[in-house]
Scaffold this motif. Structure first.
Motif, mmCIF file in Angstrom:
data_model
loop_
_atom_site.group_PDB
_atom_site.id
_atom_site.type_symbol
_atom_site.label_atom_id
_atom_site.label_comp_id
_atom_site.label_asym_id
_atom_site.label_seq_id
_atom_site.Cartn_x
_atom_site.Cartn_y
_atom_site.Cartn_z
ATOM 1 N N THR A 258 -7.877 9.795 -1.123
ATOM 2 C CA THR A 258 -7.326 9.087 0.023
ATOM 3 C C THR A 258 -8.119 7.803 0.169
ATOM 4 N N LEU A 259 -7.406 6.678 0.164
ATOM 5 C CA LEU A 259 -8.024 5.355 0.228
ATOM 6 C C LEU A 259 -7.948 4.868 1.677
ATOM 7 N N ARG A 260 -9.088 4.917 2.370
ATOM 8 C CA ARG A 260 -9.147 4.563 3.794
ATOM 9 C C ARG A 260 -9.959 3.300 3.999
ATOM 10 N N GLY A 261 -9.590 2.530 5.004
ATOM 11 C CA GLY A 261 -10.351 1.332 5.351
ATOM 12 C C GLY A 261 -9.504 0.253 5.998
ATOM 13 N N HIS A 262 -8.218 0.245 5.709
ATOM 14 C CA HIS A 262 -7.341 -0.722 6.369
ATOM 15 C C HIS A 262 -7.197 -0.336 7.844
ATOM 16 N N THR A 263 -6.973 -1.332 8.681
ATOM 17 C CA THR A 263 -6.846 -1.085 10.121
ATOM 18 C C THR A 263 -5.407 -1.155 10.614
ATOM 19 N N GLU A 264 -4.492 -1.495 9.721
ATOM 20 C CA GLU A 264 -3.065 -1.505 10.056
ATOM 21 C C GLU A 264 -2.275 -0.957 8.859
ATOM 22 N N ALA A 265 -0.974 -0.852 9.042
ATOM 23 C CA ALA A 265 -0.096 -0.232 8.040
ATOM 24 C C ALA A 265 -0.214 -0.899 6.673
ATOM 25 N N LEU A 266 -0.099 -0.076 5.639
ATOM 26 C CA LEU A 266 -0.054 -0.577 4.269
ATOM 27 C C LEU A 266 1.394 -0.837 3.885
ATOM 28 N N ARG A 267 1.601 -1.909 3.147
ATOM 29 C CA ARG A 267 2.944 -2.279 2.705
ATOM 30 C C ARG A 267 3.191 -1.980 1.239
ATOM 31 N N VAL A 268 2.146 -2.094 0.426
ATOM 32 C CA VAL A 268 2.316 -1.931 -1.013
ATOM 33 C C VAL A 268 0.995 -1.487 -1.634
ATOM 34 N N ALA A 269 1.094 -0.859 -2.786
ATOM 35 C CA ALA A 269 -0.072 -0.496 -3.583
ATOM 36 C C ALA A 269 0.327 -0.605 -5.044
ATOM 37 N N ALA A 270 -0.651 -0.852 -5.899
ATOM 38 C CA ALA A 270 -0.363 -0.997 -7.326
ATOM 39 C C ALA A 270 -1.567 -0.566 -8.140
ATOM 40 N N PHE A 271 -1.292 -0.099 -9.350
ATOM 41 C CA PHE A 271 -2.336 0.179 -10.331
ATOM 42 C C PHE A 271 -2.518 -1.043 -11.219
ATOM 43 N N SER A 272 -3.744 -1.224 -11.717
ATOM 44 C CA SER A 272 -3.977 -2.257 -12.723
ATOM 45 C C SER A 272 -3.316 -1.816 -14.032
ATOM 46 N N PRO A 273 -3.102 -2.739 -14.975
ATOM 47 C CA PRO A 273 -2.391 -2.402 -16.210
ATOM 48 C C PRO A 273 -2.997 -1.234 -16.991
ATOM 49 N N GLU A 274 -4.305 -1.078 -16.956
ATOM 50 C CA GLU A 274 -4.928 0.033 -17.676
ATOM 51 C C GLU A 274 -5.106 1.264 -16.790
ATOM 52 N N GLY A 275 -4.779 1.138 -15.482
ATOM 53 C CA GLY A 275 -4.818 2.271 -14.566
ATOM 54 C C GLY A 275 -6.175 2.594 -13.973
ATOM 55 N N ARG A 276 -7.198 1.796 -14.265
ATOM 56 C CA ARG A 276 -8.544 2.077 -13.746
ATOM 57 C C ARG A 276 -8.736 1.616 -12.310
ATOM 58 N N LEU A 277 -8.006 0.580 -11.904
ATOM 59 C CA LEU A 277 -8.133 0.024 -10.557
ATOM 60 C C LEU A 277 -6.835 0.176 -9.795
ATOM 61 N N ALA A 278 -6.937 0.076 -8.470
ATOM 62 C CA ALA A 278 -5.758 0.046 -7.607
ATOM 63 C C ALA A 278 -5.970 -1.055 -6.578
ATOM 64 N N ILE A 279 -4.877 -1.586 -6.065
ATOM 65 C CA ILE A 279 -4.938 -2.577 -4.994
ATOM 66 C C ILE A 279 -3.975 -2.144 -3.902
ATOM 67 N N THR A 280 -4.374 -2.371 -2.651
ATOM 68 C CA THR A 280 -3.520 -2.088 -1.501
ATOM 69 C C THR A 280 -3.402 -3.351 -0.671
ATOM 70 N N ALA A 281 -2.247 -3.538 -0.044
ATOM 71 C CA ALA A 281 -2.002 -4.712 0.799
ATOM 72 C C ALA A 281 -1.502 -4.235 2.149
ATOM 73 N N SER A 282 -1.977 -4.895 3.216
ATOM 74 C CA SER A 282 -1.783 -4.357 4.557
ATOM 75 C C SER A 282 -1.349 -5.409 5.574
ATOM 76 N N ASP A 283 -0.816 -4.891 6.666
ATOM 77 C CA ASP A 283 -0.521 -5.729 7.830
ATOM 78 C C ASP A 283 -1.800 -6.273 8.469
ATOM 79 N N ASP A 284 -2.975 -5.743 8.094
ATOM 80 C CA ASP A 284 -4.236 -6.222 8.674
ATOM 81 C C ASP A 284 -4.738 -7.514 8.035
ATOM 82 N N HIS A 285 -3.879 -8.153 7.211
ATOM 83 C CA HIS A 285 -4.152 -9.450 6.581
ATOM 84 C C HIS A 285 -5.124 -9.343 5.406
ATOM 85 N N THR A 286 -5.368 -8.137 4.903
ATOM 86 C CA THR A 286 -6.288 -7.980 3.779
ATOM 87 C C THR A 286 -5.644 -7.202 2.637
#
Length: 114
Positions: free
Chosen positions: A56-84
């Motif tokens: 469970t990836l916690r830390g954003h303070t508002e709703a998440l809109r999208v998430a993605a894996f990096s091409p090799e699958g080692r990293l993930a990115i999340t994007a949020s309404d909290d502007h981060t």
């Protein structure tokens, strides 16, 4: 969230654990995991085979809109309404970096393919 077999229309797996609606879900490049982004401010990484929540990836303070894996699958990115956007280790769930400076909600985030 649910994983469906598109040819048969059969639900293969139900991913239970978010406390609010899921806005986005995507498979890892190898098809072994799924990442979900939710209105509950969390993302989750799941085993596509078992449906078990791996992280469970916690830390954003508002709703998440999208998430993605990096091409090799080692990293993930999340994007949020909290502007981060936040970068995570997809293998451990560890938070690596917060990307700040946006003036509004983030509706998309991706990794550059090399």
């Amino acid at each position: 969230a649910q994983i469906w077999h598109v040819e048969t229309g059969k639900c293969l797996r139900t991913l239970r654990g978010h406390q609010n609606s899921v806005h986005f879900a995507v498979f890892s490049p190898d098809g072994q995991r799924v990442i979900t982004a939710s209105q509950d401010n969390d993302a989750k990484i799941w085993s596509a085979e078992s449906g078990e929540c791996l992280h469970t990836l916690r830390g954003h303070t508002e709703a998440l809109r999208v998430a993605a894996f990096s091409p090799e699958g080692r990293l993930a990115i999340t994007a949020s309404d909290d502007h981060t956007a936040r970068v995570w280790c997809a293998e451990t769930g560890e938070h690596l970096r917060t990307l700040t400076g946006h003036e509004d909600a983030l509706l998309s985030a991706e990794f550059l393919l090399h």
